[in-house]
Design a protein around this motif. Structure first.
Motif, short mmCIF file in Angstrom:
data_model
loop_
_atom_site.label_atom_id
_atom_site.label_comp_id
_atom_site.label_asym_id
_atom_site.label_seq_id
_atom_site.Cartn_x
_atom_site.Cartn_y
_atom_site.Cartn_z
N THR A 78 -11.13 7.78 8.24
CA THR A 78 -9.79 7.33 8.39
C THR A 78 -9.22 6.28 7.73
OG1 THR A 78 -10.27 8.06 10.78
CG2 THR A 78 -8.41 7.26 10.18
N PHE A 79 -10.49 5.22 7.59
CA PHE A 79 -10.45 3.95 6.89
C PHE A 79 -9.96 4.35 5.33
CE2 PHE A 79 -11.64 0.35 4.49
CZ PHE A 79 -10.69 -0.47 4.99
N ALA A 80 -10.32 5.09 4.57
CA ALA A 80 -10.69 5.53 3.75
C ALA A 80 -8.58 5.62 3.26
CB ALA A 80 -11.26 6.39 2.85
N VAL A 81 -8.47 7.25 4.46
CA VAL A 81 -6.91 7.48 4.14
C VAL A 81 -6.02 6.46 4.67
CG1 VAL A 81 -5.77 9.12 4.69
CG2 VAL A 81 -7.68 9.90 5.02
N ALA A 82 -6.52 5.41 5.06
CA ALA A 82 -5.89 4.52 5.47
C ALA A 82 -5.03 3.55 3.91
CB ALA A 82 -5.49 3.56 7.21
N SER A 83 -6.15 3.10 3.85
CA SER A 83 -5.81 1.88 2.43
C SER A 83 -5.09 3.48 1.44
CB SER A 83 -8.24 1.95 1.88
OG SER A 83 -8.20 1.95 2.91
N SER A 84 -5.66 4.81 1.14
CA SER A 84 -5.20 5.44 0.04
C SER A 84 -3.63 5.11 0.37
CB SER A 84 -5.77 6.75 -0.13
OG SER A 84 -5.33 7.59 -1.27
N PHE A 85 -3.66 5.56 1.48
CA PHE A 85 -2.13 5.10 2.64
C PHE A 85 -1.64 4.08 1.72
CE2 PHE A 85 1.12 3.55 5.57
CZ PHE A 85 2.36 5.13 5.25
N LEU A 86 -1.35 2.88 1.69
CA LEU A 86 -1.11 1.97 1.68
C LEU A 86 -1.37 1.49 -0.09
CD1 LEU A 86 -3.19 -0.53 4.00
CD2 LEU A 86 -0.47 -0.05 4.12
N MET A 87 -2.14 1.63 -0.66
CA MET A 87 -2.73 2.13 -1.68
C MET A 87 -0.71 2.73 -2.97
SD MET A 87 -6.13 2.60 -3.18
CE MET A 87 -6.14 3.19 -5.17
N ARG A 88 -0.41 4.24 -1.74
CA ARG A 88 0.88 5.12 -2.80
C ARG A 88 1.93 3.89 -2.20
NH1 ARG A 88 -2.08 8.57 0.13
NH2 ARG A 88 -0.70 8.72 1.31
N GLN A 89 1.86 2.96 -1.30
CA GLN A 89 3.29 2.30 -0.69
C GLN A 89 3.22 0.93 -1.63
OE1 GLN A 89 5.24 3.48 1.59
NE2 GLN A 89 4.14 5.50 1.67
N ALA A 90 2.18 1.00 -2.49
CA ALA A 90 1.95 -0.46 -3.11
C ALA A 90 2.53 -1.75 -2.37
CB ALA A 90 3.55 -1.10 -3.89
N VAL A 91 1.61 -1.83 -0.83
CA VAL A 91 1.47 -2.84 0.04
C VAL A 91 0.19 -3.59 -0.43
CG1 VAL A 91 1.21 -3.23 2.36
CG2 VAL A 91 2.94 -1.88 1.72
N GLU A 92 -0.34 -4.67 -0.24
CA GLU A 92 -1.85 -5.37 -0.64
C GLU A 92 -1.74 -5.27 0.51
OE1 GLU A 92 -3.27 -5.71 -3.34
OE2 GLU A 92 -2.10 -4.98 -4.53
N ALA A 93 -3.02 -5.27 0.87
CA ALA A 93 -4.00 -5.99 2.12
C ALA A 93 -5.38 -6.53 2.33
CB ALA A 93 -4.31 -4.86 3.09
N VAL A 222 0.67 -7.04 6.52
CA VAL A 222 0.94 -6.07 7.00
C VAL A 222 0.38 -4.77 6.45
CG1 VAL A 222 2.71 -3.85 6.59
CG2 VAL A 222 3.76 -6.04 7.09
N GLY A 223 -0.50 -4.95 5.58
CA GLY A 223 -1.62 -4.32 5.58
C GLY A 223 -2.53 -4.46 6.22
N GLY A 224 -3.06 -5.76 6.27
CA GLY A 224 -4.01 -6.14 7.06
C GLY A 224 -4.42 -5.42 8.72
N SER A 225 -3.59 -5.34 8.40
CA SER A 225 -2.34 -5.06 9.91
C SER A 225 -2.68 -3.34 10.45
CB SER A 225 -1.27 -5.88 10.85
OG SER A 225 -1.27 -6.79 10.49
N THR A 226 -1.76 -2.34 9.00
CA THR A 226 -2.31 -1.39 9.39
C THR A 226 -3.89 -1.42 9.19
OG1 THR A 226 0.15 -1.05 8.34
CG2 THR A 226 -1.70 0.75 8.58
N LEU A 227 -4.53 -1.68 8.36
CA LEU A 227 -6.34 -1.46 8.38
C LEU A 227 -6.33 -1.75 10.51
CD1 LEU A 227 -7.33 -2.34 4.81
CD2 LEU A 227 -6.30 -0.07 6.05
N LEU A 228 -5.96 -2.86 10.09
CA LEU A 228 -7.08 -2.83 11.59
C LEU A 228 -6.61 -2.34 12.46
CD1 LEU A 228 -9.26 -4.79 12.67
CD2 LEU A 228 -7.00 -6.69 13.22
N ALA A 229 -5.33 -1.96 13.40
CA ALA A 229 -5.37 -0.67 13.87
C ALA A 229 -5.12 0.55 13.67
CB ALA A 229 -3.51 -0.57 13.99
N THR A 230 -5.58 1.12 12.18
CA THR A 230 -6.02 2.01 12.14
C THR A 230 -7.65 2.06 12.29
OG1 THR A 230 -4.86 2.14 10.19
CG2 THR A 230 -7.42 3.59 9.94
N LEU A 231 -8.34 1.19 11.94
CA LEU A 231 -9.42 0.45 12.70
C LEU A 231 -9.95 1.13 14.35
CD1 LEU A 231 -11.11 -1.90 10.43
CD2 LEU A 231 -11.94 0.94 10.75
N PHE A 232 -8.95 0.15 15.10
CA PHE A 232 -9.19 -0.02 16.19
C PHE A 232 -8.86 1.79 17.20
CE2 PHE A 232 -9.72 -3.63 18.55
CZ PHE A 232 -10.25 -4.56 17.32
N ALA A 233 -7.78 2.89 16.45
CA ALA A 233 -7.75 3.50 16.55
C ALA A 233 -8.05 5.12 16.64
CB ALA A 233 -5.84 3.79 15.65
#
Length: 288
Positions: A78-93, A222-233
């Motif tokens: 799930t973390f890997a998918v979220a990282s890939s999602f951010l890459m598609r959005q051109a958002v750094e974490a 924003v990217g880091g927050s998305t990944l941390l939320a994903t980890l907790f979720a």
């Protein structure tokens, strides 16, 4: 099974390498405070899951603890998918988010097992901790972190095409394989009733909320927050089943694996991650 094992090894190593390269740009002492905050916040997830399973789901202590262990730990995929999602959005974490991934594999498992075994004197804690720390997920993630940290960005140039260039394609293949595995858990959910489905949808939302509040307190992007939320979720379906099988053999694995893999995993990768990203944009006020 060979394909599943090979791809999981690749993904775990790639994520560990990426985190190690990012970590090489920071002094390890800089992350001590954030790590302690994240671990402290993450302990709430298995406790909340245990209470809900006991009071609302009317589960016995063993099965409630098993559910808590699965949802207290994290999902690498799930973390890997979220990282890939951010890459598609051109958002750094923040690159060191992979460090949180490694750390958060452990405390949720221990808390869930402790809640399940509370009052039982025969639990063998040292073999259990050894089983968790030497599990495939931890060894590969930590190994990748160390290699990436030692090599640094320049030293890792030669392996970049393999581990980073092929990452998205091999992740897609792995997700197709996981889809087949998930489909096999539908029968477990039908037998277990509506509680597990509700639990599998509620827990990631509660976990993401705790993760977002923690990210806000740490000042993550924003990217880091998305990944941390994903980890907790997220919920573990790789490391947790092995640990629970050893420590709580009386627990029914179809309940915890059915909820984590049959409900939470598909929810997170289809709806959850975009939702956590949108919530991070709103809460952090960052750019798209």
């Amino acid at each position: 099974m060979f394909l599943y094992e090979s791809l999981s090894i690749f993904l775990l190593l790639a994520i560990g390498l990426k985190g190690g390269i990012a970590l090489s740009k920071h002094h390890p002492g800089e992350l001590l405070g954030p790590i302690l905050v994240v671990v402290a916040a993450a302990t709430l997830v298995p406790i909340i899951g245990f209470v809900i399973a006991r009071l609302v789901g009317q589960q016995d202590r063993a099965n409630a603890g098993a559910l808590a262990a699965h949802y207290g730990s994290v999902s690498v995929v799930t973390f890997a998918v979220a990282s890939s999602f951010l890459m598609r959005q051109a958002v750094e974490a923040e690159g060191y988010m992979s460090v949180f991934l490694v750390i958060l594999e452990i405390p949720g498992l221990l808390i869930g097992v402790a809640l399940a075994r509370m009052g039982a004197s025969e639990t063998r804690w040292l073999p259990l901790i050894h089983e968790i720390l030497t599990g495939k997920s931890i060894v590969l993630l930590v190994g990748g972190l160390i290699i990436g940290y030692v090599c640094g960005e320049e030293g890792a140039v030669s392996i970049t095409p393999l581990f980073f260039g092929l990452f998205k394609g091999l992740l897609a293949i792995f997700l197709l394989e996981m889809g087949l595995v998930t489909a096999g858990r539908v029968a477990d959910l039908k037998r277990s009733g509506i509680f597990l489905v509700s639990f599998g949808l509620l827990m990631p939302l509660l976990g993401a909320m705790i993760g977002l509040i923690t990210a806000l307190g740490l000042g993550l992007s924003v990217g880091g927050s998305t990944l941390l939320a994903t980890l907790f979720a997220s919920a573990s379906y790789i490391a947790a089943p092995a640990a629970v099988r050893m420590a709580v053999p009386e627990a029914n694995p179809s309940l915890s694996i059915g909820a984590s893999l049959g409900v939470t995993f598909p929810f997170n990768i289809t709806l959850g991650i975009p939702l956590y990203f949108a919530a991070s944009q709103w809460l952090i006020g960052g750019q798209a």
